[in-house]
Every structure is written in structure tokens, then in C-alpha cells.
Design an enzyme around this catalytic site. Structure first.
Site, PDB file in Angstrom:
ATOM      1  N   CYS A 240      -1.686   8.457   4.177  1.00  0.00           N
ATOM      2  CA  CYS A 240      -1.701   8.053   2.771  1.00  0.00           C
ATOM      3  C   CYS A 240      -2.966   8.555   2.090  1.00  0.00           C
ATOM      4  CB  CYS A 240      -1.574   6.545   2.638  1.00  0.00           C
ATOM      5  SG  CYS A 240      -2.709   5.641   3.692  1.00  0.00           S
TER       6      CYS A 240
ATOM      7  N   GLU B 101       0.899  -1.159   0.000  1.00  0.00           N
ATOM      8  CA  GLU B 101       0.000   0.000   0.000  1.00  0.00           C
ATOM      9  C   GLU B 101       0.931   1.201   0.000  1.00  0.00           C
ATOM     10  OE1 GLU B 101      -1.179   3.132   1.222  1.00  0.00           O
ATOM     11  OE2 GLU B 101      -1.930   2.301   3.120  1.00  0.00           O
TER      12      GLU B 101
END
Lengths: 527, 527
Positions: free
Chosen positions: B301, B264
Site C-alpha cells: 500500500c 486502510e
């Protein structure tokens, strides 16, 4: 009817200047059709069309996609006997097999249609908002599977229908909502064109966007490479050799945007024979193995290439019976001179290994492209120490490993590469004494079989066809059965999305009546 | 209490001779603990132990694994305030965040425990035999998800608890039945050791095999590389930068046996503002954006690094308000001098691009390691033509793109790299006029948000955290929520297997009472 052209979306096209012919291995002559290899620009056109078609095709309803798949099946049936004749002329496979494989292909398409109509494949999941939650409110989240993007399918040499143009990978990708570009297998390009014409007819009849399907011819590797590297291609399905599958996997992994490649590759499908079973019915087991080894001229990815047992009177009787039985079977034709040639080369390489003994082989003269079956044997430690013996010999070849003891048997299993299947031949209660062996085998395979043969891959939801590498490039997916759709979808979440703009699958009213996970409870109820 | 050693299975170990220290960014000094880097032989030991532990751990019941996860949560709670203090001293994050993140970590572990107890995650599927089927009998096939093998987890710098040692990836892998080797994040190695000690205590208390968990320290890249290349490692979970994630992905793809890497990675999380929304409430939107950009010093993120609108009075008002609001926020500390340094470098690189204008930035002096937020703006065509502007600047940085028209807006979205999230700011009915834009955005993201902010990732089944590359390496999986277990399992089929030897999940009696697909019908009934 067969033009030798590519389908660039709905359009027949042959702008390239390279042509090739397919081969009839039974008659040992080239087929008549001139097949034109796709040009660079045709590849780009197909990818552009697929990417454009994705915008609408990925959003149409499951019911409409089901209609499409059923119509493809209908149009394939409408090709009638000519399809079967072309199939046989390009594969050497008999009419019965052609009919069986066509049936399987139609069955797969219709199974996906049913799957789409039921609608649960989207795995809808809804967590409703909790605006008053402390310390922070909970948002409304709704998730479902959506299509990945244009998919490239490389058909299998050994399944000109069921795992090629309108085969499992194509059906799965189209069901998912992904346009498909088939890189037609060069050994059965005419069969491929006929099936492609059926898909195009169906797409037009249902009114789908141009580019939802393309079919590209190629006798070399360039067209395939170009497709896998194309930025508009988002996933790849492949059935074939380890070398071919790995090359595509490596290519896709090197892209600026890597894409998933599901390659179903080689496997030697070990068959483990436990002592009591051998003691009680060695001859019957040998007869069954003999049939499985030679089925379809051994040209199945589930062909039992490796048979393992512990030395005993039973194993000796098995080996002697297998030797007697295997030569009784009439050799049959392989798919293509190249495949027959590779069989001879790989067989010769195996036979040249130290310690490998031929048990028996068919020795009479045969027609060109026919494969003469052979069964061989080797000691356990020789097998353990020679990785060459672990490799598939694609064709009617099998190796019997005679182990010293149970411990060596377990060691051999633990040292095998990944396999599609593993089989245990056991007397009724015997297997419970061999849990270590069963566990070791489970870790190396995708499907484990009790007292059967690995050949014969049932198309049903509970089938897993895909195992640890190199059986396939990603053991987390199957190539057979409706769950193979999962290769070509990704989960997608909507947060606080207006109800009227959600896909039907996620609307409060549940208009499709599908089963959804709502606040962690499976239900078909409205919200 | 903090030894600086590695956990090789249950054993504290420090045979290596390289040590390093973590850093307190708030005090701008090194922390006291000497952390010993794992040696080559320790890495091998951890992998061997994990592989051995897999044999039994992969086969234990879901209930037992649930007990383990709950016990880990209990042991983490028992670490008390010391954990929060060490956490803050290694991250500069405030106590409130530490408590919140600990709560999230415990919540994740317990959510997986619930998931295991419910038992449906194995997706059991059964097709019973039809011995009399024509032309060939149908075999009995039963499929369920099984564990993949030892998993290596690389913790995130920005989530020392929730996405590190006992974070989402570890919880998912342990839930799946996979032993875990954590490559501890060098910025919070002491926090990592404390959490690792809690996991080891839990493993011992539940009586799990040694090797079910290991925790390895490393300040460089060698230990991670060795782990990813180790033949006994079967999957990798990673949270971090695109460069780091891609390097691991490339390494894993080059292995003799390639393994899945779920990384990720970065994302700029575009926020699209529609005209009426801007016209009606530009100031309110600007205030919300200002808070989301600076939340957690922009170290998420899901930080909104890109805001896009079509030129209008509303957009001008938005831009002016954002400029006013952003400077009102007090700067905060980044995780580490290296991250603060990278923020300055990347910000400077962005600011040096032709056509980029600073709207406003915090300009007063700040403490060392504090990040001064900045918002910038650029014309649509400048953005389209400069890929550098599409890259993440990790920290409190955002870029407002001012488009000429709706067409340019759509073009910009279509040219974005893959993203974790996309947000649409819209007035109630406005969005239905912009279906092209919504569709384009959907193709580039994993989660789409209506009138919200991308920060705040709810942990629930319907969350998708993972998007098209480079948001993650495989958009077909999520890193957050119980479905993240799917990254670490593979389907496995039993054919004609004796009922008493099947796992409980597949036995006729359905002793676990789970929901199964039996002959294509979902049911909890016995067979």
C-alpha cells in the site's frame, strides 16, 4: 450593535434576501432584530476563506493559539451585561443562568489556552534512527497531532453560550488549529452575533488570517447541509437532537470524501435505584430526583428521564414522594415556543402509550412557553416491549419503571440504547452485590455516577461526555473537557526529517519542554 | 491438519454447503484444501459468542491480556515451517518474505503485550472531589479507556500474516479487550486457519471465555456484509481496496447504530523530486525508485505509484535511468490470478489514457501470474486534468509526472486525493526553499519522508499509517504501531465511584504503578 448579518471571515455580510427573527419566550413576542440568512455564495466564501486560513493557522504555535483563546474570553467579557440581556431575551433563561453559562464558556476557553501552553496535547512521540540495525536500518520517525482542517460547528439550542458560537466545540477546534465556521443556532442568532463579534475582534487583535472564524445565520436546514457537504470542510461538531445529528452524520458519510461528525445527541440518563437505598432513604432520593428532573426546565442532555427500581415498599414510598415533590416546583419557561410545543407533543405521545400511568404533574395554568413537569410510571415488561417509551421527552418529564425483580432490571438496562450517563443509587456496600447490573449499565453509557444526579457536567480532563449511539455518533470522543480537542486532530509522522525543519514539538532540543515519548520512554529531556 | 472449517469460538464448524479452494500462483494450480464458507447461523453464533465473551474479556487485566498475546505468538511459532509453506503456497511469496512477515507478526503481538504491561494505554485521568468548592461542590471524576465491543477484522490479501488473522488489527483489538471475529481472506484461508488454531490454543491455555476469537471463511461478500451489519458487532478493521473498504464503511454508516470502520485502503504515495537533488544525483534516485516500485511485486500500500518533478536536465536523466533500471529487474509472481488480472486491466486502462507514454517495461515472456513492471510518464497538465491517472494501479507500476514549473507542481500536489505517505527527494538545504510544496504535501498525507522510499513501514510508536481519505476512512487513527489500539477503545468516566470498586487503573493506591493525570499533573504517585 446587533446587525443581523453574517460574519464571512472578518466581514459583516448580508447578501441573502431571507430574514428571520428570534423569539423571547418569556414575553412571548418576537425580538426586534432582523437576522439575514446566509446565501449560497456566502457559505462558499466562508469555506474558501477557512481553507485558506487553515494553511497558516494550522501551523502557528500553541502559545499564539492560547493568546487567541484568552483574547476571545476577554472580548466576551467586554460585551458586558448586554450579552446577558440578549441571551435571556432569546432563551427565556434567567440572568443567573446566563452568568453561570458565560462563566463556563470563559472557563472552557481558558482551559484550552492552558492546555495549549502546556503543549502535551500533541502527544509527541519520537523513535530515533538505528542506522546499523540488522537486517535493515531503522529510520527516524517522529509523530505528533496536527489539525484536521476547517470545522463546522452547530450550536446547541439549550446552551446559547457554552455549547454554541464560542462554546466547547469551537474552543476545541480553534485550539487544535482548525478554522471554525459556526452555523449559528436560529433561536439565539443575536447572542451568536455578539459572541462572533468578540471572536473576530480577538482574531484581528492577535493578527490571525481572515477566515479563521465565520458565523452564518440560518433558520432552515439548507445552510447546514451545504456546509457539511462542502469539500473544504473536514469535520463537524454538533449538539442537538438525534434526528438532526443523524441527518448530518448521514450526509457526511455520503460525501465523496466522508468526514467525521461528532454529534452529541439525546439521552434519557437512566437512574437505577438499588433496594437497600430505597428502603433506607426513599424520600430523600425522591426529593433529589425531583430537583434534577426540573433543573433548567429539564432542558439538559443529562436530564434523568428514566428511573428504575425493583418493586418494594421502598419503591412505593419513592414513587409517592416523587409525586408529592414534583408538583411543589414552580414551572419555568422553555427556550422557544417550538421546544415547548415539541415537549407537549412528545409528552402526549408518551402518555398515550398503553400501561403508562401519570404519577403526578403540575396542573395549574402557566404562562405561554412554560413547561408543566410530569412524572409517570410503568411496569417493567410494558417498558421492555415498547420502544417508544425509551425515547427522550426533552423537558421536565420522567418515567419510573417498576421491575418485577433484579433479572428484569438487568434485562431492561441491557436493552437500553446508548446513553451519556447512568446513575446507581446505592447504600454503601449494596452495590458490590449487583456487579451484573453495574456491568450492563457500563456497556450502555459514557459516564457512570454513584449516588448523584446526572445533571451537572463538570468541565475537567476526567469528564467523558459522549456515549454509545445514539448518545453520540462516536463514543470514542468526548464533547466536554480538553480531551475534546482529539476530535479535530490527526497524528502525523515525519520520517528522517531535517531537525531544523521539524515543528518545535519534535526537534531534538525540545525547545518547548514538553513531555514526549522518546524511544518508548516518557521524558522532557533533549535528544 | 488443515480442515477447511470455520472456528466458531473454540469449535471447528462447517455447517454450510458452499466450499472453495485457494490458489498457488507460482504453480498456477488450485491448492488441495476444501474450505467451507461460513453459514448465516455460524455468523450469528460467532457474534453471539463474541458478545457474551466481551462481558468478561473486556474486564480482565492488562497483564492477563498480555499473556494471551504472547501465547498467541508462541503458538504461531510452534506451527513451524508448515505455516511458511502453506503461506507461500497461497500467496506465491517467497520463503524469506514469509519468515520476515511472521517475525513482524510476532513482533506486533509482543509489542502490544509490552504496551499492556506498561499499562499507560488506558490514559487514566483523575480529578479528585472538592466538596467545599463554591458555588457548587466538585465531584470526583476518573476516566480511562475501555474496550468498545466485538470487532470484525478483514485481513489483507497482501499480508497473509502481519495484517490478517493474527495481524495488526486483531492484536490491537484483543489488546483493547475486544473479542475478534476474523473474516478470513479467501486467498489464504488455509494460512488463516492455521493461525486461527494458534489463537484458539492460546485462548484455551490462558482460560479465556469461548468466543474471544472466531475465524470465518468466505469467498464472496455476504459473510462480511452480515458481520458488519450484525447489531452485536461494534467496530470494523479492514485492509484492502478503496472499493471494498468504502462498501463496508457505507454499510456500517447505514446501520441503526452506526459503528466505526477503520479501513486502510489504496494510495499512490507521491514522491516529489526537487531540482538540485535531480541535478546532483538523478541516477542514484532512479535506481532507488526502481527497487521500491518493484519491491514485493509492487504489492504494498506504500508502493510509490507517482513520481513528480519539474522539467530539467536532471529530470530527463532520471527518467532515462529509471527506464534503463526498471527492465533489469526480474519480474515476480503476484498473489493470485485475480490480482495479476486486475493489474493487467488497470495497467491497460492507465496506458490507454491520452498523453500517457510508456518509458519502459519488462517485455519478455513471463510465467503465469507474474507481473511485468512498467514505468510511464505524462505532462503536468495532462495529469491535472485526468483523474483516472490519480488512481492506484496495484502492482509494479509507476507514473512520472513532468511539471512545467514549481507552481504546477504545487497545484498537482494540492489536487491529489489523500495518501498514506508523501516523499520529498531533496538536497540538504534545498527543501527549505520549498515550504509551500512541503505544506501542500503534508495536508494530503499521513507520513512524510525525507530522502527515502515510502515502502518499509516500521512498526513503532511513532509510525502513522493512515492518511486523509481515501488512504483511510478516518485519518485520526493509525493501523500500524501500538497506538492502533485507540481505534477500539472509548473513554469512560466514573463519578464519585467507591474506591474499592474502581478498576485498578483508577484506584487511589495506583496498584499498577501507571502514569496518570491527577488534578492535571502527570504522576505515578498514589492519591
Amino acid at each position: 450593535m446587533i446587525t443581523g448579518k453574517n460574519y464571512i471571515g472578518n466581514q459583516l455580510s448580508a447578501t441573502g434576501n431571507k430574514t428571520f427573527k428570534t423569539f423571547n419566550p418569556l414575553l412571548n413576542i418576537e425580538n426586534q432584530w432582523h437576522i439575514t440568512e446566509a446565501s449560497n455564495s456566502e457559505v462558499n466564501q466562508a469555506a474558501d476563506l477557512a481553507s485558506e486560513a487553515f494553511k497558516t493557522y494550522s501551523k502557528i504555535s500553541g502559545v499564539k493559539k492560547a493568546e487567541f483563546l484568552r483574547e476571545i474570553a476577554t472580548q466576551i467579557e467586554a460585551l458586558g451585561d448586554e450579552l446577558l440581556q440578549v441571551y435571556s431575551s432569546e432563551s427565556g433563561l434567567p440572568n443567573g443562568r446566563a452568568m453561570g453559562e458565560r462563566g463556563r464558556t470563559l472557563g472552557q476557553l481558558r482551559a484550552f489556552a492552558n492546555h495549549l501552553e502546556a503543549g502535551n496535547w500533541v502527544e509527541a512521540s519520537i523513535d530515533t534512527a538505528q542506522p546499523n540495525r540488522q537486517p535493515i536500518p531503522k529510520v527516524d520517525l517522529r509523530k505528533m497531532n496536527v489539525a484536521l482542517g476547517p470545522v463546522v460547528v452547530f450550536g446547541a439550542s439549550n446552551f446559547p453560550l457554552a455549547f454554541s458560537t464560542a462554546g466547547g466545540d469551537t474552543a476545541a477546534a480553534l485550539a487544535a488549529g482548525c478554522p471554525v465556521i459556526v452555523k449559528s443556532h436560529p433561536m439565539h442568532a443575536a447572542t451568536g452575533e455578539m459572541v462572533a463579534s468578540a471572536i473576530i475582534k480577538a482574531a484581528k487583535k492577535i493578527g490571525l488570517p481572515n477566515g479563521v472564524f465565520s458565523n452564518l445565520n440560518s433558520s432552515g436546514i439548507e445552510v447546514g447541509q451545504q456546509l457539511v457537504m462542502h469539500p473544504k470542510v473536514k469535520a463537524v461538531g454538533f449538539t442537538g437532537s438525534i434526528r438532526g445529528g443523524r441527518a448530518l452524520y448521514d450526509l457526511a458519510a455520503k460525501r465523496k470524501e466522508p468526514i467525521p461528525v461528532f454529534a452529541e445527541m439525546g439521552s434519557i440518563n437512566p437512574v437505577i435505584m438499588l433496594p437497600k437505598a430505597l428502603n433506607n432513604r426513599a424520600e430523600a432520593i425522591a426529593k433529589t430526583c425531583s430537583g434534577s428532573i426540573t433543573l433548567g426546565t429539564g432542558q439538559f442532555c443529562t436530564n434523568p428521564g428514566l428511573i428504575i427500581g425493583v418493586k418494594s415498599q421502598g419503591l412505593t414510598l419513592f414513587v409517592n414522594t416523587l409525586a408529592k415533590e414534583i408538583v411543589k416546583i414552580e414551572p419555568s419557561c422553555m427556550l422557544h415556543p417550538n421546544i415547548a410545543g415539541a415537549y407537549e407533543t412528545n409528552k402526549a405521545k408518551a402518555l398515550s402509550q398503553n400501561g403508562l400511568k401519570v404519577l403526578a404533574g403540575y396542573e395549574n395554568d402557566v404562562e405561554p412557553n412554560y413547561a408543566r413537569q410530569v412524572v409517570t410510571t410503568v411496569e417493567g415488561d410494558t417498558f421492555l416491549n415498547n420502544p417508544t417509551l425509551h425515547h427522550e421527552v426533552f423537558g421536565p418529564f420522567s418515567l419510573v419503571v417498576q421491575c418485577e425483580d433484579e433479572q428484569q432490571l438487568e434485562e431492561i438496562i441491557s436493552n437500553l440504547e446508548g446513553q451519556l450517563t447512568g446513575t446507581i443509587i446505592s447504600d454503601d456496600n449494596e452495590i458490590s452485590e449487583y456487579q451484573n447490573i453495574v456491568n450492563a449499565l457500563q456497556n450502555r453509557v459514557g459516564r457512570i455516577i454513584f449516588n448523584g444526579v446526572p445533571t451537572g457536567v463538570e468541565v475537567c480532563p476526567s469528564m467523558q461526555h459522549g456515549g454509545p449511539y445514539p448518545a453520540s455518533t462516536d463514543s470514542r470522543f468526548t464533547a466536554v473537557g480538553v480531551d475534546s480537542i482529539k476530535r479535530f486532530v490527526r497524528p502525523f509522522s515525519f520520517q528522517d526529517w531535517p531537525n531544523n525543519l521539524l515543528p518545535d514539538e519534535l526537534k531534538n532540543q525540545n525547545p518547548l519542554g514538553i513531555t514526549r515519548l522518546v524511544n518508548n520512554v516518557k521524558t522532557t529531556a533533549k535528544i
